[in-house]
Scaffold this motif. Structure first.
Motif, PDB file in Angstrom:
ATOM      1  N   ARG A 150      43.459  74.968  28.249  1.00 33.91           N
ATOM      2  CA  ARG A 150      42.653  73.538  28.055  1.00 33.91           C
ATOM      3  C   ARG A 150      41.292  73.857  28.684  1.00 33.91           C
ATOM      4  O   ARG A 150      40.942  74.763  29.622  1.00 33.91           O
TER       5      ARG A 150
ATOM      6  N   ARG B 269      49.316  77.821  41.883  1.00 31.31           N
ATOM      7  CA  ARG B 269      47.664  77.306  41.964  1.00 31.31           C
ATOM      8  C   ARG B 269      47.097  77.746  43.357  1.00 31.31           C
ATOM      9  O   ARG B 269      46.156  77.904  43.235  1.00 31.31           O
TER      10      ARG B 269
ATOM     11  N   THR C 185      32.295  77.325  33.275  1.00 33.33           N
ATOM     12  CA  THR C 185      32.090  76.596  34.583  1.00 33.33           C
ATOM     13  C   THR C 185      32.869  75.664  34.947  1.00 33.33           C
ATOM     14  O   THR C 185      33.220  75.171  35.852  1.00 33.33           O
ATOM     15  N   CYS C 186      33.703  74.943  34.064  1.00 37.61           N
ATOM     16  CA  CYS C 186      34.574  73.818  34.407  1.00 37.61           C
ATOM     17  C   CYS C 186      35.824  74.355  35.156  1.00 37.61           C
ATOM     18  O   CYS C 186      36.420  73.573  35.959  1.00 37.61           O
ATOM     19  N   GLY C 187      36.285  75.688  34.732  1.00 34.49           N
ATOM     20  CA  GLY C 187      37.202  76.382  35.423  1.00 34.49           C
ATOM     21  C   GLY C 187      38.701  76.005  34.933  1.00 34.49           C
ATOM     22  O   GLY C 187      39.539  76.828  35.335  1.00 34.49           O
ATOM     23  N   HIS C 188      38.909  75.027  33.921  1.00 33.78           N
ATOM     24  CA  HIS C 188      40.140  74.731  33.373  1.00 33.78           C
ATOM     25  C   HIS C 188      40.805  75.897  32.631  1.00 33.78           C
ATOM     26  O   HIS C 188      42.203  75.895  32.706  1.00 33.78           O
TER      27      HIS C 188
ATOM     28  N   ALA D 242      49.761  76.838  34.568  1.00 38.18           N
ATOM     29  CA  ALA D 242      49.781  76.846  35.953  1.00 38.18           C
ATOM     30  C   ALA D 242      50.760  75.750  36.575  1.00 38.18           C
ATOM     31  O   ALA D 242      50.224  74.833  37.547  1.00 38.18           O
TER      32      ALA D 242
ATOM     33  N   GLY E 136      48.260  68.852  36.974  1.00 41.21           N
ATOM     34  CA  GLY E 136      47.746  68.830  35.493  1.00 41.21           C
ATOM     35  C   GLY E 136      46.261  69.445  35.102  1.00 41.21           C
ATOM     36  O   GLY E 136      45.831  69.275  34.098  1.00 41.21           O
ATOM     37  N   PHE E 137      45.738  70.415  36.198  1.00 39.72           N
ATOM     38  CA  PHE E 137      44.582  70.950  36.021  1.00 39.72           C
ATOM     39  C   PHE E 137      44.386  71.728  34.380  1.00 39.72           C
ATOM     40  O   PHE E 137      43.512  71.766  33.975  1.00 39.72           O
ATOM     41  N   GLN E 138      45.442  72.360  34.390  1.00 38.67           N
ATOM     42  CA  GLN E 138      45.502  73.176  33.212  1.00 38.67           C
ATOM     43  C   GLN E 138      46.427  72.721  32.257  1.00 38.67           C
ATOM     44  O   GLN E 138      46.474  73.549  30.976  1.00 38.67           O
TER      45      GLN E 138
ATOM     46  N   ARG F 167      29.558  60.303  28.298  1.00 35.22           N
ATOM     47  CA  ARG F 167      30.399  61.143  28.908  1.00 35.22           C
ATOM     48  C   ARG F 167      29.997  61.632  30.292  1.00 35.22           C
ATOM     49  O   ARG F 167      28.877  62.070  30.352  1.00 35.22           O
TER      50      ARG F 167
ATOM     51  N   SER G 188      33.617  74.376  42.240  1.00 41.21           N
ATOM     52  CA  SER G 188      32.889  74.104  41.275  1.00 41.21           C
ATOM     53  C   SER G 188      33.687  73.374  40.091  1.00 41.21           C
ATOM     54  O   SER G 188      33.004  73.226  39.132  1.00 41.21           O
ATOM     55  N   CYS G 189      34.777  73.442  40.136  1.00 40.86           N
ATOM     56  CA  CYS G 189      35.559  72.964  38.928  1.00 40.86           C
ATOM     57  C   CYS G 189      35.227  71.280  38.603  1.00 40.86           C
ATOM     58  O   CYS G 189      35.254  70.777  39.521  1.00 40.86           O
ATOM     59  N   TYR G 190      35.354  70.955  37.383  1.00 40.11           N
ATOM     60  CA  TYR G 190      34.886  69.738  36.944  1.00 40.11           C
ATOM     61  C   TYR G 190      35.678  69.530  35.589  1.00 40.11           C
ATOM     62  O   TYR G 190      36.034  70.236  35.014  1.00 40.11           O
ATOM     63  N   GLY G 191      35.867  67.947  35.581  1.00 36.05           N
ATOM     64  CA  GLY G 191      36.354  67.698  34.202  1.00 36.05           C
ATOM     65  C   GLY G 191      35.349  66.482  33.873  1.00 36.05           C
ATOM     66  O   GLY G 191      34.303  66.523  34.307  1.00 36.05           O
ATOM     67  N   THR G 192      35.791  66.143  32.436  1.00 37.05           N
ATOM     68  CA  THR G 192      34.844  65.272  31.796  1.00 37.05           C
ATOM     69  C   THR G 192      35.751  63.967  31.090  1.00 37.05           C
ATOM     70  O   THR G 192      37.002  63.948  30.935  1.00 37.05           O
TER      71      THR G 192
ATOM     72  N   HIS H 281      37.175  72.067  29.149  1.00 44.06           N
ATOM     73  CA  HIS H 281      36.191  71.027  29.324  1.00 44.06           C
ATOM     74  C   HIS H 281      34.791  71.413  29.015  1.00 44.06           C
ATOM     75  O   HIS H 281      33.836  70.300  29.007  1.00 44.06           O
TER      76      HIS H 281
ATOM     77  N   TYR I 251      40.897  79.139  33.123  1.00 44.36           N
ATOM     78  CA  TYR I 251      41.062  80.204  34.133  1.00 44.36           C
ATOM     79  C   TYR I 251      42.158  81.178  33.902  1.00 44.36           C
ATOM     80  O   TYR I 251      43.230  80.555  33.390  1.00 44.36           O
TER      81      TYR I 251
ATOM     82  N   CYS J   4      41.393  72.596  41.088  1.00 47.54           N
ATOM     83  CA  CYS J   4      42.419  73.397  40.377  1.00 47.54           C
ATOM     84  C   CYS J   4      43.647  73.496  41.123  1.00 47.54           C
ATOM     85  O   CYS J   4      44.577  74.040  40.576  1.00 47.54           O
TER      86      CYS J   4
ATOM     87  N   GLY K  68      34.477  58.770  22.720  1.00 44.48           N
ATOM     88  CA  GLY K  68      35.272  57.646  23.333  1.00 44.48           C
ATOM     89  C   GLY K  68      36.348  58.124  23.716  1.00 44.48           C
ATOM     90  O   GLY K  68      37.381  57.766  24.401  1.00 44.48           O
ATOM     91  N   ALA K  69      36.917  59.335  23.031  1.00 50.10           N
ATOM     92  CA  ALA K  69      38.359  59.837  23.484  1.00 50.10           C
ATOM     93  C   ALA K  69      38.291  61.262  24.413  1.00 50.10           C
ATOM     94  O   ALA K  69      38.965  61.577  24.990  1.00 50.10           O
ATOM     95  N   GLY K  70      37.162  62.148  23.986  1.00 50.90           N
ATOM     96  CA  GLY K  70      37.052  63.309  24.561  1.00 50.90           C
ATOM     97  C   GLY K  70      36.642  64.419  23.778  1.00 50.90           C
ATOM     98  O   GLY K  70      35.985  64.224  22.675  1.00 50.90           O
TER      99      GLY K  70
ATOM    100  N   ASP L  72      35.084  60.197  28.846  1.00 49.85           N
ATOM    101  CA  ASP L  72      34.502  59.268  28.022  1.00 49.85           C
ATOM    102  C   ASP L  72      34.535  57.721  28.383  1.00 49.85           C
ATOM    103  O   ASP L  72      35.839  57.425  28.702  1.00 49.85           O
TER     104      ASP L  72
ATOM    105  N   ASP M 196      36.722  68.133  40.126  1.00 49.05           N
ATOM    106  CA  ASP M 196      38.126  68.180  39.506  1.00 49.05           C
ATOM    107  C   ASP M 196      38.689  69.113  40.542  1.00 49.05           C
ATOM    108  O   ASP M 196      37.787  69.784  41.394  1.00 49.05           O
TER     109      ASP M 196
END
Lengths: 288, 339
Positions: A240, B286, A247-250, B280, B269-271, B258, B243-247, A242, A252, B265, A54-56, B249, B263
């Motif tokens: 950060r 960026r 793969t998510c890239g965050h 970044a 707020g990406f990083q 989920r 291919s960047c993605y976020g998640t 995910h 990097y 880059c 619910g939060a992540g 809930d 997303d």
């Protein structure tokens, strides 16, 4: 395949341990033996993704590694959405975990698995002490305790992992320092204290760091200036994340992903990446 | 593999459509070209794939459920699409799919979709508006293994049908076709060479790639581009290799799901971390990293990366140049950094 689906864990306990920080004990629910073996292979400095439904989900380090009963611990500071929700959950509540992920601390020779016995000095700052706990315990249990542990915090109230540090007092030279207020022998930053520490314990052969990045960078440079090779300095960085599967890239960092290539880095490898990623070259003067 | 001659892509579509859903690029009511489900009986003549929409969404979904949680257990929500065919995928987009096949090779959601797909490529006979696929080894001829079948027009009523995989060969079973001879292969070769010759000067692309790889681009250039970047995510959305993605809930009643979603880059707020620390935080950094990701050899040579195959992350489709409102798409940016 790398699943993004967590495995269920339950909260066993949560003990207040520092300002807005809580030391949680978790246990896997109904895990198979083979799965528990995977978790028991966790190395000091690796991390897991903690899901608070619910939060992540967010990455956290292990303070104690998963044992044969599937129990492990993590220190969490209440900071954002995930940790805010976690602090509202009571013992018995079901959460999720994925992992273990990343490269841990280099506690053994990569080829021989022999425990490294260099004189290790450890510097932690704030909650950055958390990824160092399992390393300190590993070195103590291996019969080669660190030559010193320097722990800096903003105030005495902000100091974390108090039971652990109390226990370590009889096992290794421990230097606590705070920036503000009383309640501690030393005032200032770990960098301020290091010359005195080295006078007492001598020069280390290997340094492990975790804390605010600017603290780690300046402490690393302090040792490089004293002649310690940058390749003998290791630090754990935070980003950060995910996915933790690259793969998510965050997370990097230039061409690398901290979740896969880190979170522990050798300073001679990390500094050039940071120097380039910070653009204006704020770190370009580091000597590696 | 044996190559064949076929009178029309429609003949092929009608055959494949007996066992798979068919998708092709068509104009919608607004005149924009995009992928549409197209039953065999309404499958229309193929023309140049030139479209802003790539095939990325078929495999790496813009938004999808990862799992659901009932309070005790986490249950994976894997997609289970029926077999489908994408007919008329450009060579650059086929290269992008091959790139993402490698990047997402251990991703169960991507692979669940990908394994149901039959890719039928389309080789362009003339350059598209902003494309530069020959400069980055992505076209106009389809790369080996990047499609199951490839269509190449020889005459008004004659196409060369190349078979690149076993899956492609199986898809043709039951269809009686004439084998292609040397003349057809020679004509294809010549038409592709002519197409390559027709592309405009690409020296700025090569010079930009070298400047990026030698880290000789002034920070001021990236910072200036950062000011022009609106963080609109147009480029990263349209880029067939991004291919960047976020998640996130979402809870409904007793069930929580989920999701993951595309997303960018280039978002501020990406990083950014929960502590508000942002590695970044500068837009110029960026933008620099975005282009570095597309053109740095260091990126795909990193042995530990789960990521790119041994090629650049850019396939030369030029969509970023067309969509970018800040005029920092690929041609504009490569010219800026080599001025």
């Amino acid at each position: 395949m790398q699943s993004l689906v967590p495995e269920p864990i339950e909260i066993l306990s949560g003990v207040e341990d520092g300002e807005a920080a809580r030391h949680f004990r978790f246990r896997f629910c109904g895990q198979s033996d083979s799965n528990l073996k995977k978790w028991q292979s966790t190395r000091p400095g690796q991390f897991f993704m903690l899901s608070v439904p619910g939060a992540g989900e967010a990455p956290f380090t292990f303070t104690t590694l998963p044992n044969a009963q599937g129990e492990f611990s993590a220190l969490v500071r209440r900071m954002g959405q995930v940790t805010g929700a976690l602090f509202e959950r009571k013992p018995g509540y079901t959460l999720g975990a994925r992992g273990p992920f990343g490269h841990g601390w280099p506690v053994t020779d990569g080829d021989t698995e022999k425990v490294l016995t260099e004189k290790a000095l450890i510097v932690g700052g704030g909650c950055g002490l958390a990824p160092l706990v399992s390393l300190v315990e590993h070195l103590i249990n291996s019969g080669t305790p660190p030559v010193a542990l320097v722990y800096g915090a903003r105030t005495a109230a902000a100091q974390v992992l108090n039971p652990e540090r109390k226990r370590w007092q009889s096992q290794l030279p421990l230097f606590d320092i705070v920036q503000q207020g009383n309640g501690c022998q030393y005032r200032g930053t770990p960098l301020d204290l290091l010359p005195e520490v080295l006078n007492q314990v001598g020069e280390p052969e290997r340094v492990f760091l975790c804390g605010p990045e600017i603290m780690m960078h300046t402490v690393a440079e302090f040792f490089v200036q004293r002649g310690l090779p940058a390749s003998a300095i290791w630090m754990s960085i935070e980003r950060r994340m995910h996915c933790a599967t690259g793969t998510c890239g965050h997370c990097y960092l230039e061409h690398q992903y901290v979740c896969k290539d880190g979170p522990t880095y050798r300073w001679d490898k990390l500094a050039p990446l940071l120097a380039r990623s910070s653009g204006a070259g704020a770190l370009a003067d580091f000597h590696c | 593999m044996t190559d064949y001659l076929i009178d029309s892509p429609i003949t092929l579509a009608k055959h494949i459509g007996q066992s798979r859903d068919l998708w092709q690029l068509k104009e919608n009511d607004s005149g924009e070209r995009g992928w549409q489900l197209s039953a065999p009986e309404i499958f229309s003549a193929l023309r140049s794939p030139d479209a802003m929409e790539s095939a990325k969404q078929f495999f790496f979904a813009p938004r999808e459920n990862i799992f659901q949680f009932d309070g005790n257990q986490f249950r994976e929500s894997l997609p289970a699409p029926e077999p489908f065919a994408l007919v008329g995928v450009s060579s650059c987009d086929l290269t992008a799919i091959a790139y993402q096949d490698h990047f997402f090779r251990d991703d169960p959601h991507y692979q669940a979709r990908r394994q149901q797909a039959l890719l039928v490529g389309y080789e362009c006979l003339s350059p598209c508006a902003k494309g530069f696929c020959p400069s980055v080894d992505a076209g106009p001829g389809a790369r080996e293994g990047s499609a199951d079948l490839v269509l190449h027009q020889l005459q008004e009523d004659q196409w060369l049908l190349r078979v690149l995989t076993d899956t492609g060969a199986r898809a043709l079973e039951g269809l009686v076709l004439e084998k292609a001879g040397d003349a057809a292969q020679t004509q294809r070769h010549n038409q592709i060479e002519a197409c390559i010759e027709a592309f405009p000067d690409d020296s700025h692309i090569h010079a930009g790639i070298e400047a990026i790889n030698s880290n000789s681009v002034a920070q001021e250039t990236w910072d200036a581009a950062g000011i022009q970047c609106l963080s609109c995510s147009g480029c990263t959305t349209l880029c067939p290799t991004c291919s960047c993605y976020g998640t996130s809930d979402h809870t409904t009643g007793d069930t929580m799901i989920r999701e993951r979603f595309w997303d960018s880059c280039l978002y501020d707020g990406f990083q950014r971390e929960a502590s508000q620390n942002n590695p970044a935080g500068a837009a110029g950094d960026r933008v620099r990293r975005f282009w570095y990701h597309k053109f740095s050899r260091e990126f795909f040579q990193a042995s530990d990366n789960p990521g790119p195959a041994d090629r650049y992350g850019c396939v030369g489709c030029g969509r970023c140049e067309v969509t970018c409102p800040g005029v920092i798409g690929v041609h504009s940016m490569m010219k800026k950094i080599t001025e």
